[in-house]
Design an enzyme around this catalytic site. Structure first.
Site, PDB file in Angstrom:
ATOM      1  N   ASP A  94       0.855  -1.205   0.000  1.00 11.26           N
ATOM      2  CA  ASP A  94       0.000   0.000   0.000  1.00 11.26           C
ATOM      3  C   ASP A  94       0.890   1.254   0.000  1.00 11.26           C
ATOM      4  OD1 ASP A  94      -3.013  -0.953   1.429  1.00 11.26           O
ATOM      5  OD2 ASP A  94      -1.282  -2.273   1.555  1.00 11.26           O
TER       6      ASP A  94
ATOM      7  N   THR B 281      -6.816  -4.675   0.860  1.00 16.91           N
ATOM      8  CA  THR B 281      -5.667  -5.021   1.711  1.00 16.91           C
ATOM      9  C   THR B 281      -5.992  -6.117   2.731  1.00 16.91           C
ATOM     10  OG1 THR B 281      -4.842  -2.776   1.525  1.00 16.91           O
ATOM     11  CG2 THR B 281      -3.976  -4.074   3.351  1.00 16.91           C
TER      12      THR B 281
HETATM   13 MG    MG Z   1      -6.386   0.841   0.297  1.00 19.82          MG
END
Ligand code: MG
Ligand code: AMP
Ligand code: MG
Length: 323
Positions: free
Chosen positions: A54, A125
């Site tokens: 990320d 995620t």
């Molecule tokens: Mg995200």
């Protein structure tokens, strides 16, 4: 072609390539195995995880956009902390530029200082961080989202899916208002006996279930499929699901900006569960506190809205109470 195209077309052409390069950054890190997971919430609420992928993907996207278009660009990314990567993308997608003349007159004059760019460098995620095994079905839920807002509304968006079985570099769906949605053959007509509704896998609440029950009773949710990521759920709607229903808080503006542009370009709709349009101005509340309702072009958005009980809508006001 680049010099002749308007700013919005150039921004989308560049963002398509940048999303794909960010997808490559994500793949490298996920292959390497060192995810260095952090829980951004850490307050007893459902985990809000962040990985090295990320952080690096956002660095790649933000740095690349500033490099190509200058520092005058307002970019709101999900991550507060980023990680250096040398992967900076300066090229563009020629297909987007080739459609520049279709860009509507009212969008042609947009300048860099007029837009707000919403970036979710890695959507989905929780699904990859928590997966015991990174199977193709798990990895497919990862998307890179870049949404472009003008006067508070999304005018263009990019959803890149780095893992798409059988395709080495994944796939990228992009849209510009008035130009359309490109990058995949989305379902355009009702060819389904069954209405499939996609919803959250990791952020379920009693309100989410109550909305799905009500839709099921009206024949609008014959089958419920629980998968991760706002971007991936919108892909599933483009592929034939009737709707994406999330009657709860927690989904953010960077989750919906690109999704809204792409779904609208395909003839579908995205609002909160009360039918209110979302605002994407700089400085707005980040949380989509009214929930999210996405419908495909072949179902009636109003019918879905009308079938969600008022009590659930009342529980999800447009603005979040400050605490
Ligand atoms: Mg995200
Ligand atoms: P989901 O449908 O659960 O995959 O959520 C779609 C997007 O909204 C993802 O980026 C999630 O991280 C985000 N999201 C939804 N609910 C929450 C929540 N309660 N807390 C944090 N993020 C959330
Ligand atoms: Mg997200």
């Amino acid at each position: 072609m680049w010099a002749r195209s308007c700013f919005l077309t150039r921004l989308v052409a560049s963002s398509v390539k940048i999303s794909e390069t960010a997808g490559g950054v994500i793949k490298e890190i996920l292959c390497g195995g060192e995810l260095k997971i952090v829980d951004k919430g850490g307050n007893g609420k459902p985990a809000d995880l962040q990985t090295e992928a990320d952080r690096a993907a956002q660095y790649c996207i933000v740095r690349s956009l500033h490099k190509v278009f200058g520092d005058n660009l307002t970019i709101i990314g999900e991550e507060d902390v980023t990680s250096y990567t040398p992967k900076i993308e300066e090229s563009y997608c020629a297909k987007v530029l080739s459609l520049d003349e279709r860009c509507p007159a009212d969008l042609r004059g947009i300048k860099p200082e007029d837009v707000v760019i919403w970036v979710d460098p890695l959507d989905g995620t929780v699904e990859i961080a928590n997966a015991a095994k990174k199977t193709p079905a798990v990895l497919a839920q990862v998307t890179v989202l870049i949404g472009i807002a003008y006067k508070g509304r999304p005018v263009a968006g990019i959803i890149h899916q780095p893992y798409y079985e059988g395709h080495e570099t994944g796939r990228t769906v992009w849209a510009i208002n008035g130009v359309g949605t490109y990058g995949m053959d989305y379902v355009k007509a009702d060819n389904k006996q069954q209405k499939v509704v996609v919803t959250t896998r990791s952020h379920g609440t009693s309100s989410v279930d109550a909305a799905l029950d009500a839709l099921n009773k009206k024949g609008l949710a014959d089958q419920v499929v629980r998968v991760g990521g706002a971007g991936y759920k919108v892909m599933r709607v483009l592929e034939g699901a009737a709707a994406y229903v999330f009657a709860s808080q927690g989904c953010k503006k960077w989750d919906t900006a690109a999704c809204e542009a792409v779904i609208e370009g395909s003839g579908g709709r995205l609002t909160d569960i009360s039918g209110r349009m979302l605002n994407y101005d700089k400085g707005v509340q980040l949380n989509n506190s009214g929930g999210v309702l996405v419908t495909s072009c072949w179902v009636d958005h109003q019918e879905y809205l009308g079938s969600i009980p008022q009590s659930l809508k009342d529980g999800l006001p447009e603005f979040q109470a400050k605490n």
